[in-house]
Design a protein around this motif. Sequence first.
Motif, mmCIF file in Angstrom:
data_model
loop_
_atom_site.group_PDB
_atom_site.id
_atom_site.type_symbol
_atom_site.label_atom_id
_atom_site.label_comp_id
_atom_site.label_asym_id
_atom_site.label_seq_id
_atom_site.Cartn_x
_atom_site.Cartn_y
_atom_site.Cartn_z
ATOM 1 N N SER A 58 0.837 -1.198 0.000
ATOM 2 C CA SER A 58 0.000 0.000 0.000
ATOM 3 C C SER A 58 0.870 1.244 0.000
ATOM 4 O O SER A 58 1.926 1.269 0.628
ATOM 5 C CB SER A 58 -0.917 0.011 1.230
ATOM 6 N N ALA A 59 0.420 2.265 -0.725
ATOM 7 C CA ALA A 59 1.181 3.517 -0.808
ATOM 8 C C ALA A 59 0.442 4.650 -0.096
ATOM 9 O O ALA A 59 0.764 5.814 -0.287
ATOM 10 C CB ALA A 59 1.393 3.869 -2.279
ATOM 11 N N ILE A 60 -0.556 4.312 0.723
ATOM 12 C CA ILE A 60 -1.421 5.371 1.265
ATOM 13 C C ILE A 60 -0.927 5.899 2.608
ATOM 14 O O ILE A 60 -0.602 7.076 2.748
ATOM 15 C CB ILE A 60 -2.886 4.869 1.357
ATOM 16 N N THR A 61 -0.869 5.039 3.606
ATOM 17 C CA THR A 61 -0.566 5.504 4.963
ATOM 18 C C THR A 61 0.651 4.784 5.512
ATOM 19 O O THR A 61 0.755 3.559 5.411
ATOM 20 C CB THR A 61 -1.791 5.256 5.874
ATOM 21 N N TYR A 72 0.053 10.419 6.016
ATOM 22 C CA TYR A 72 -0.791 10.086 4.860
ATOM 23 C C TYR A 72 -0.026 10.523 3.620
ATOM 24 O O TYR A 72 0.298 11.707 3.485
ATOM 25 C CB TYR A 72 -2.110 10.862 4.865
ATOM 26 N N ARG A 73 0.244 9.601 2.726
ATOM 27 C CA ARG A 73 0.941 9.911 1.473
ATOM 28 C C ARG A 73 2.213 10.712 1.735
ATOM 29 O O ARG A 73 2.554 11.634 0.996
ATOM 30 C CB ARG A 73 0.023 10.701 0.529
ATOM 31 N N ASN A 95 -5.948 10.465 -4.004
ATOM 32 C CA ASN A 95 -5.196 10.693 -5.248
ATOM 33 C C ASN A 95 -3.682 10.696 -5.093
ATOM 34 O O ASN A 95 -2.974 10.733 -6.090
ATOM 35 C CB ASN A 95 -5.636 12.019 -5.876
ATOM 36 N N GLY A 96 -3.191 10.720 -3.888
ATOM 37 C CA GLY A 96 -1.746 10.627 -3.693
ATOM 38 C C GLY A 96 -1.027 11.954 -3.589
ATOM 39 O O GLY A 96 0.118 12.008 -3.152
ATOM 40 N N GLU A 97 -1.649 13.042 -4.035
ATOM 41 C CA GLU A 97 -1.021 14.372 -3.972
ATOM 42 C C GLU A 97 -2.018 15.368 -3.397
ATOM 43 O O GLU A 97 -3.226 15.182 -3.545
ATOM 44 C CB GLU A 97 -0.627 14.858 -5.380
ATOM 45 N N SER A 395 -10.368 4.382 -0.598
ATOM 46 C CA SER A 395 -9.046 4.478 -1.245
ATOM 47 C C SER A 395 -8.319 3.146 -1.164
ATOM 48 O O SER A 395 -7.682 2.702 -2.124
ATOM 49 C CB SER A 395 -8.201 5.580 -0.589
ATOM 50 N N GLU A 399 -7.272 0.681 -4.213
ATOM 51 C CA GLU A 399 -5.885 0.215 -4.338
ATOM 52 C C GLU A 399 -5.869 -1.318 -4.495
ATOM 53 O O GLU A 399 -5.107 -1.870 -5.289
ATOM 54 C CB GLU A 399 -5.086 0.636 -3.094
#
Length: 429
Positions: A58-61, A72-73, A95-97, A395, A399
Motif C-alpha cells: 500500500s502507498a497510502i498511509t 498520509y501519502r 489521489n496521492g497528492e 481508497s 488500491e
Amino acid sequence: MAKDSLSVTDNRTGKQYEMPIENGCVKAIDFRKIKTSDQDFGLMSYDPAFLNTANCKSAITFIDGDAGILEYRGYPIDQLAEKSTHLEVSYLVMNGELPNKAQLEEFTTKITHHTYVHENIKSFMDGFRYDAHPMSMLASTVAGLSSFYPEAKNVKNREVRRAQMMRLIAKMPTLAAFSYRHSQGLPYVYPNNDLGYTENFLTMVKSIGKPNWRPHPALVKALDLLFILHADHEQNCSTTATRVVGSSEVDPYSAVAAGITALYGPLHGGANEAVLRMLREIGDVKNVPEFITRVKGGDGTKLMGFGHRVYKNYDPRAKVIKKACEEVFEVTGKNPALEIAVELERIALQDEYFVKRKLYPNVDFYSGLIYEAMGFSADFFTNLFAIPRTVGWVSQWEEMITDDEQKIARPRQVFTGKRKRDYLPIDKR
Ligand code: CMC
C-alpha cells in the motif's frame, strides 16, 4: 557476501531451501515448496489475527508504531491536522497528492453535489426501532445504497468506481446525521449545499426549528480536525474487512458496509464509546487508583482507549486531540470527565504494568470527551469515526481492486476437528 534471501533447513528431511527477501518480507507461498513428500501439501504459516502478515502493498498511509509516526501519502499527521481540511486530506488520500486550488474546488463541488440520498432511504431509517444504535443503522443503510446504484458492480471501470467513492464520502455524513435524528426522535434535516462538509454535517445533526442555525465555527474546526485524524490508518480491522469483502469484486457499498460493522466493535472504533462509559463508571478522580488496580488484577477489565496493535508509543493522533480538547472546552465548558482521563493517563504512564506492555493512550482516549462536550450521545461516537474513515476505506478498496497481485481473499486453516465418520440415524445416537 550479504544476500537478500533466507536459507531454511527443514529438519524433518534435511533439505535446504532459499527464499528471496523483498521489502523485509518472505512470500508465504514460497513455504509451500517445503514438503516432506510429493503428497505433502507443503508448509504454511500460522498467523491468527495477522500479527505478522502483510496482506498487501500500500502507498497510502505509513505508520511507525515504535516511533509514534503517522503519515498520509508522506505528510505527517500533525502538519495536516494543523494546516489542512478534511476534504483536502480526502483528496490527498484518494489521489496521492495535495490538490491545487482548482482541483480542490472541483473535488469540493463534486462531493457537495452528492450529499443527498434517495428519499426511500428515509423509509429504511423509519423502519428501525426508536432506540436502534446509530452504527447499526449506518451499516444497514450504506449496504442498502448498493441497491440504488446497480452500476456500482462494475468495479473494474475507473469512472464508475470513482463516482461511487465520491458518493460514499458525500453521503456518509447525511446517513450518519439521519441515524442520529432518528435515535433522538427528531425530523431529518436535508443537506445544505451552501455549507462546507463538516459544517453541513453538524447542521444536519443539531439544527432544530431555526433554518439559519449554524454551529460554532470553533466546533466545526475541531470536528474537521478529528475527521483529518481519522481519515485512514492503513490495514486496521475495518479496512481489512473492506479489502477482504471487496476482493470478491462486490460493489463498494457492500464492501464499506462490512468496514462499518467491523468498526462498530468495542476493540476498534467502538472504543471511544467504551472510554466514556468507563470514565462514567469510575465517576471521580479519587476512584482512579482502585480502577487501575482492577485492570492489573486480570479480571478482564481493560483500560479502554489504551493500547494498540501497532503503536508501542504515544499515538500521534491522541497528542493532537488532547490539545484540541482545550480549544473545544473553551466554547463548551470543561467536560468533568477530563480530570479523570488525565489522572488515568498520569498513573498508567508511570505504572509498571502499562510501561512493560507499552500501553499508551490511543486516538479514542480523548476523542469521546470532545464529542460529549459537543453534545453528542456516546452511542453516536463511532458514526463520527466512520464518516472520515470512509475516504480511507474507499481508497484502500480501490488500491486493492487495481492491484494485479491481489486475488479473492481466502486464508488457509489448520484443521483440528474430527475426520471421516459414518452417519448414524437419530435413534442410534
Ligand atoms: N488495558 C489493560 N491491558 C491491556 C490493554 C488495555 N487497554 N490493552 C492491552 N493490554 C494487555 C493485554 O492484556 C496483554 O497483556 P498480557 O501480555 O499480560 O496478556 C498485553 O497488554 C498485550 O495486549 P494484546 O491484547 O495482546 O494486544 P493486541 O495488539 O491484541 O490488542 C487492542 C490491541 C487495541 C485491541 C488492545 O490494546 C485493547 O483492547 N485496547 C482497548 C480497546 C481500545 O482502546 N481500542 C482502540 C484501538 S485504537 C482505535 C482503532 O484502531 O480503532
